[in-house]
Write a protein that holds these residues in place. Structure first.
Motif, PDB file in Angstrom:
ATOM      1  N   ILE A 102      -3.555   5.804  -0.335  1.00 23.04           N
ATOM      2  CA  ILE A 102      -4.022   6.549   0.842  1.00 23.04           C
ATOM      3  C   ILE A 102      -3.511   7.909   0.699  1.00 23.04           C
ATOM      4  CG2 ILE A 102      -4.541   6.762   3.262  1.00 23.04           C
ATOM      5  CD1 ILE A 102      -4.278   3.710   3.267  1.00 23.04           C
TER       6      ILE A 102
ATOM      7  N   PRO B  21      -6.336  -6.472  -1.005  1.00 25.94           N
ATOM      8  CA  PRO B  21      -6.518  -5.266  -1.607  1.00 25.94           C
ATOM      9  C   PRO B  21      -6.790  -5.298  -2.938  1.00 25.94           C
ATOM     10  CG  PRO B  21      -4.456  -5.679  -1.060  1.00 25.94           C
ATOM     11  CD  PRO B  21      -5.113  -6.569  -0.255  1.00 25.94           C
TER      12      PRO B  21
ATOM     13  N   ALA C 183       0.903  -1.124  -0.083  1.00 21.74           N
ATOM     14  CA  ALA C 183       0.110   0.113   0.029  1.00 21.74           C
ATOM     15  C   ALA C 183       0.729   0.915  -0.020  1.00 21.74           C
ATOM     16  CB  ALA C 183      -0.949   0.222   1.175  1.00 21.74           C
TER      17      ALA C 183
ATOM     18  N   CYS D  65     -14.208  -2.028  -6.117  1.00 23.75           N
ATOM     19  CA  CYS D  65     -14.795  -0.687  -5.677  1.00 23.75           C
ATOM     20  C   CYS D  65     -14.813   0.345  -7.102  1.00 23.75           C
ATOM     21  CB  CYS D  65     -14.125  -0.177  -4.723  1.00 23.75           C
ATOM     22  SG  CYS D  65     -14.280  -0.928  -2.939  1.00 23.75           S
TER      23      CYS D  65
ATOM     24  N   VAL E 123      -4.647  -2.117   6.076  1.00 26.75           N
ATOM     25  CA  VAL E 123      -5.429  -2.440   5.157  1.00 26.75           C
ATOM     26  C   VAL E 123      -4.655  -3.643   4.395  1.00 26.75           C
ATOM     27  CG1 VAL E 123      -5.813  -1.649   2.814  1.00 26.75           C
ATOM     28  CG2 VAL E 123      -6.366  -0.190   4.729  1.00 26.75           C
TER      29      VAL E 123
ATOM     30  N   LEU F 110      -9.826  -3.436  -4.502  1.00 28.06           N
ATOM     31  CA  LEU F 110      -9.805  -1.975  -5.145  1.00 28.06           C
ATOM     32  C   LEU F 110     -10.574  -2.127  -6.619  1.00 28.06           C
ATOM     33  CD1 LEU F 110      -8.140   0.563  -4.794  1.00 28.06           C
ATOM     34  CD2 LEU F 110      -6.175  -0.593  -6.094  1.00 28.06           C
TER      35      LEU F 110
ATOM     36  N   LYS G 295      -2.413  -1.038  -6.754  1.00 29.29           N
ATOM     37  CA  LYS G 295      -2.148  -0.955  -5.018  1.00 29.29           C
ATOM     38  C   LYS G 295      -2.889   0.223  -4.548  1.00 29.29           C
ATOM     39  CE  LYS G 295       2.382  -3.586  -5.382  1.00 29.29           C
ATOM     40  NZ  LYS G 295       3.847  -3.311  -4.931  1.00 29.29           N
ATOM     41  N   PRO G 296      -3.393  -0.259  -3.499  1.00 26.50           N
ATOM     42  CA  PRO G 296      -4.271   0.851  -2.744  1.00 26.50           C
ATOM     43  C   PRO G 296      -3.276   2.196  -2.530  1.00 26.50           C
ATOM     44  CG  PRO G 296      -4.610  -0.970  -1.523  1.00 26.50           C
ATOM     45  CD  PRO G 296      -3.477  -1.212  -2.464  1.00 26.50           C
TER      46      PRO G 296
ATOM     47  N   CYS H  70      -6.878   9.391  -4.935  1.00 25.58           N
ATOM     48  CA  CYS H  70      -6.624   8.098  -4.185  1.00 25.58           C
ATOM     49  C   CYS H  70      -7.763   7.334  -3.651  1.00 25.58           C
ATOM     50  CB  CYS H  70      -5.744   8.917  -2.965  1.00 25.58           C
ATOM     51  SG  CYS H  70      -4.335   9.978  -3.214  1.00 25.58           S
ATOM     52  N   ASP H  71      -7.596   6.138  -3.308  1.00 24.90           N
ATOM     53  CA  ASP H  71      -8.529   5.183  -2.821  1.00 24.90           C
ATOM     54  C   ASP H  71      -9.139   5.675  -1.471  1.00 24.90           C
ATOM     55  OD1 ASP H  71      -8.149   3.429  -5.133  1.00 24.90           O
ATOM     56  OD2 ASP H  71      -6.153   3.185  -4.272  1.00 24.90           O
TER      57      ASP H  71
END
Length: 291
Positions: free
Chosen positions: A131, A236, A84, A243, A230, A240, A128-129, A149-150
């Motif tokens: 944040i 993830p 992440a 979503c 996370v 991801l 990849k997430p 960003c996520d």
């Protein structure tokens, strides 16, 4: 352009710098970028931290900063140890907007022929997430960057705004589209048409930000901890993609895809049981799944 640069696959190896720079710069903890700081954080260094670092300009998003950001993002994405990424700024500003000095003399032809701001979209293509840990101002391009960003973690002093109308223009990096999806049409139109800012608490209540980590501004320790959480608690990469698909598919189509990928996570369960790791799902290690 960052997309034209050659990157080495190993995160600890040297990267080729922008053409304008005469010397190579190593990418490692505390690498000497001009506009950002990039390093690994968290337990077992599984979190890639990128800090925007133009404090005198309140982290205004110049072309060189976006190039370096894309370079660091690509390197962290190619590093198998990183699960992440946290993107943050300083105590006064996450990013106060695009660099007006770079834009003020551009003509329509300049923008159209060069596809101005197109290279900002690399952040939206990450698998990849990512944040955003926001403290201080996230205005204009900074607000748009955070919304790419996520997840947004907003510190208590965070403020969000799309003030482009105050200088006679409009958001140009997806601001109207993402803001409307995040907070709804009414609040989005008010922000875009007036340039007014909203607080971290208002952003949270409107659905734009999540949580207000209690941490010193510019020191994203809590956000890195949450990013590591996370990584270890969910799957993830699969989550991801699902979503994102919710914005593009009907509920029926999205639910069918969700079930298929849910089933796919069990491809690793039996293996984990045989190795004594049944308490954790590791479905993010599955190959051949793309979004």
């Amino acid at each position: 352009m960052a997309a034209l640069r050659v990157l080495l696959s190993c995160v600890r190896g040297p990267l080729r710098p922008p053409v304008r720079c005469p010397a190579w710069r190593p990418f490692a903890s505390g690498a000497n970028f001009e506009y950002i700081i990039a390093e690994k954080r968290g337990k077992n260094n599984t979190v890639g931290l990128i800090q925007l670092n133009r404090p005198k300009a309140l982290n205004a998003l110049c072309d060189g900063l976006i190039d370096e950001l894309n370079q660091a993002l690509k390197t962290f994405e190619e590093d198998p140890a990183v699960g992440a990424i946290v993107l943050t700024g300083g105590d006064k500003a996450f990013a106060a907007g695009a660099d007006i000095k770079e834009m003020q003399n551009l003509s329509f032809q300049d923008c159209y022929s060069s596809k101005f701001l197109k290279h900002w979209d690399h952040l939206t293509q990450m698998k990849k997430p990512v944040i955003a840990a926001v403290n201080g101002y996230a205005f204009g391009g900074g607000c748009e960057l955070a919304m790419m960003c996520d997840i947004i973690y907003a510190g208590e002093k965070a403020q969000f705004a799309q003030p482009e109308i105050l200088i006679g223009t409009i958001p140009g990096a997806g601001g109207t589209q993402r803001l409307t999806r995040a907070v709804g049409k009414s609040l989005a139109m008010e922000m875009v048409l007036t340039g007014d800012r909203i607080s971290a608490q208002d952003a949270k209540q409107a659905g734009m930000g999540w949580g207000c980590p209690q941490e010193p501004p510019g020191n994203p320790g809590a956000s890195c901890h949450r990013a590591g959480k996370v990584l270890h608690v969910i799957s993830p990469f699969i989550t991801l993609g699902l979503c994102f698909s919710a914005f593009e598919m009907t509920l029926t189509e999205g639910s069918k895809l969700e079930k298929k990928l849910f089933y796919s996570t069990f491809a690793t369960v039996s293996k984990q049981c045989s190795t004594g790791e049944s308490s954790k799902f590791q479905s993010h290690k599955l190959l051949g799944i793309s979004f």
